[in-house]
Design a protein around this motif. Structure first.
Motif, short mmCIF file in Angstrom:
data_model
loop_
_atom_site.label_atom_id
_atom_site.label_comp_id
_atom_site.label_asym_id
_atom_site.label_seq_id
_atom_site.Cartn_x
_atom_site.Cartn_y
_atom_site.Cartn_z
N ALA A 176 6.22 5.57 66.44
CA ALA A 176 7.25 5.25 65.44
C ALA A 176 6.67 4.44 64.29
CB ALA A 176 8.40 4.48 66.10
N GLU A 177 5.78 3.48 64.62
CA GLU A 177 5.14 2.69 63.57
C GLU A 177 4.26 3.55 62.69
OE1 GLU A 177 3.09 -0.33 65.67
OE2 GLU A 177 4.87 -1.58 66.00
N ASP A 178 3.56 4.50 63.31
CA ASP A 178 2.70 5.41 62.53
C ASP A 178 3.52 6.27 61.59
OD1 ASP A 178 0.51 4.39 63.80
OD2 ASP A 178 0.35 6.03 65.27
N GLU A 179 4.72 6.70 62.06
CA GLU A 179 5.60 7.51 61.20
C GLU A 179 6.06 6.72 60.00
OE1 GLU A 179 6.51 10.68 61.24
OE2 GLU A 179 5.18 11.11 62.92
N GLU A 180 6.37 5.41 60.21
CA GLU A 180 6.85 4.58 59.11
C GLU A 180 5.75 4.36 58.08
OE1 GLU A 180 8.32 1.00 60.73
OE2 GLU A 180 10.11 1.89 61.63
N GLN A 181 4.49 4.25 58.55
CA GLN A 181 3.39 3.99 57.64
C GLN A 181 2.84 5.26 57.00
OE1 GLN A 181 0.53 1.85 59.98
NE2 GLN A 181 1.83 0.05 60.24
N LYS A 182 3.26 6.41 57.48
CA LYS A 182 2.77 7.68 56.95
C LYS A 182 3.25 7.86 55.52
CE LYS A 182 2.67 12.62 57.99
NZ LYS A 182 3.17 13.67 58.91
N PRO A 183 2.36 8.12 54.58
CA PRO A 183 2.78 8.28 53.19
C PRO A 183 3.65 9.52 52.99
CG PRO A 183 0.47 8.88 53.46
CD PRO A 183 0.91 8.27 54.76
N ASP A 184 4.62 9.41 52.08
CA ASP A 184 5.53 10.52 51.78
C ASP A 184 4.87 11.40 50.72
OD1 ASP A 184 7.57 12.25 51.22
OD2 ASP A 184 9.08 10.72 50.81
N VAL A 185 4.12 12.40 51.16
CA VAL A 185 3.38 13.28 50.26
C VAL A 185 3.74 14.73 50.56
CG1 VAL A 185 1.11 13.97 49.40
CG2 VAL A 185 1.48 11.62 50.19
N VAL A 186 4.05 15.50 49.51
CA VAL A 186 4.37 16.91 49.66
C VAL A 186 3.51 17.71 48.67
CG1 VAL A 186 6.15 18.69 49.44
CG2 VAL A 186 6.75 16.44 50.37
N GLY A 187 2.61 18.50 49.19
CA GLY A 187 1.78 19.33 48.33
C GLY A 187 1.00 18.55 47.30
N GLY A 188 0.56 17.33 47.66
CA GLY A 188 -0.18 16.49 46.74
C GLY A 188 0.68 15.62 45.85
N TRP A 189 2.01 15.74 45.95
CA TRP A 189 2.95 14.94 45.17
C TRP A 189 3.49 13.82 46.06
CZ3 TRP A 189 4.53 16.09 40.03
CH2 TRP A 189 3.97 17.27 39.49
N ALA B 20 15.44 26.03 43.67
CA ALA B 20 15.46 26.54 45.03
C ALA B 20 14.57 25.66 45.93
CB ALA B 20 14.97 27.98 45.06
N PRO B 21 14.94 25.54 47.20
CA PRO B 21 14.13 24.71 48.11
C PRO B 21 12.71 25.26 48.26
CG PRO B 21 16.29 25.18 49.06
CD PRO B 21 16.15 26.06 47.85
N HIS B 22 11.75 24.36 48.41
CA HIS B 22 10.35 24.73 48.62
C HIS B 22 9.99 24.57 50.09
CE1 HIS B 22 9.03 24.82 44.30
NE2 HIS B 22 10.13 24.10 44.18
N ASN B 23 8.88 25.18 50.48
CA ASN B 23 8.35 24.92 51.81
C ASN B 23 7.87 23.47 51.88
OD1 ASN B 23 8.79 27.59 52.62
ND2 ASN B 23 6.79 28.24 51.84
N GLU B 24 7.71 22.97 53.09
CA GLU B 24 7.37 21.56 53.27
C GLU B 24 6.02 21.19 52.67
OE1 GLU B 24 7.71 20.46 57.31
OE2 GLU B 24 9.89 20.73 57.39
N ASP B 25 5.12 22.15 52.52
CA ASP B 25 3.80 21.85 51.98
C ASP B 25 3.65 22.29 50.53
OD1 ASP B 25 3.98 24.54 52.51
OD2 ASP B 25 1.96 24.74 53.35
N GLU B 26 4.77 22.62 49.88
CA GLU B 26 4.74 23.07 48.49
C GLU B 26 5.25 22.00 47.54
OE1 GLU B 26 5.38 27.92 48.85
OE2 GLU B 26 7.04 26.64 48.22
#
Length: 255
Positions: free
Chosen positions: A32-45, A80-86
């Motif tokens: 859970a701690e690792d999830e909180e510290q994980k950066p919010d990055v999508v496709g380099g953004w 339109a929604p993108h894929n999680e890695d886009e």
């Protein structure tokens, strides 16, 4: 002795000792701690967390993996929604320009500045930055909303248009600004980012940090900064900042 050989040997377990479950609990907590510290990055953004990070090419995520999309008519909608890695498409990418310590301007890929009209509709048809083309990002409790020049927060209407008509920021007004700019490495010292710079810039940083969505406008104490300088020297800088914010009644923790 033959009777003893038929007895199944087991590991000695002491009363009250349950290492298996304890380890499982620790693993769950660590995950859970690792999830909180994980950066919010999508496709380099990556998602910005402060005003200072908003610069250069950005995208505005209104829903999960759906971004504000510029139309050639000068209007905007939710793409339109993108894929999680886009990441966002080119019509969903804008240039952010800082115009003050708390406001930015946004330019679309069509070379026009984004603003609002008299009806609260978000449009991108201006060739220059005026009062209607200025936006104020507001951060609170790890969330973000974008305040327009009419003191309303942006969201999307039932027809899909991007509008600024709500005086308060609810779930529909929450969004993320994502950036592809190179992130500055975190400093190794213990000085908070808000405490860097001169006393006035520090005061602005703390007002931004603790302002409420309902404040809508950034309000900073215009008093003499000499008291702040003395307080920093005496080790009472944060107490003085809190006192100045309480007098402005712009801090939800001071009221």
């Amino acid at each position: 002795m033959a009777e003893y050989s038929r007895v199944k040997s087991t590991k000695l377990v002491l009363k009250g000792l349950n290492k298996g479950k304890k380890k499982k609990h620790k693993d769950r907590k660590r995950k859970a701690e690792d999830e909180e510290q994980k950066p919010d990055v999508v496709g380099g953004w990556w998602a910005v967390c402060s005003f200072g990070e908003i610069t250069g090419m950005i995208a505005i995520e209104m829903q999960n993996n759906s971004y504000i999309h510029a139309l050639d008519s000068g209007l905007f909608t939710v793409g339109a929604p993108h894929n999680e890695d886009e990441g966002p498409d080119p019509p969903e990418q804008f240039t952010a320009i800082k115009v003050s310590d708390s406001r930015i301007a946004l330019k679309s890929g069509y070379g026009k500045y984004i603003g609002i009209n008299s009806e609260g509709l978000v449009v991108g048809r201006s060739d220059a930055i005026g009062s209607r083309e200025q936006w104020e990002p507001v951060f609170q409790d790890g969330k973000m909303a974008l305040l327009a020049a009419n003191s309303c927060f942006i969201s999307y209407s039932d027809s899909g248009d991007i509008v600024a008509k709500s005086k308060t920021a609810g779930d529909d007004e929450m969004l993320k600004i994502r950036s592809t700019a190179e992130r500055e490495p975190k400093r190794k010292d213990d000085i908070a980012e808000e405490d860097r710079g001169n006393v006035k810039s520090c005061e602005v940083n703390y007002v931004k940090k603790f302002q409420s969505f309902q404040d809508r406008r950034l309000r900073v104490n215009e008093g003499d900064a000499s008291a702040l300088k003395k307080a920093r020297t005496d080790g009472k800088f944060h107490e003085e900042l809190l006192d100045r914010r309480s007098k402005m009644k712009a801090d939800r923790y001071c009221k």
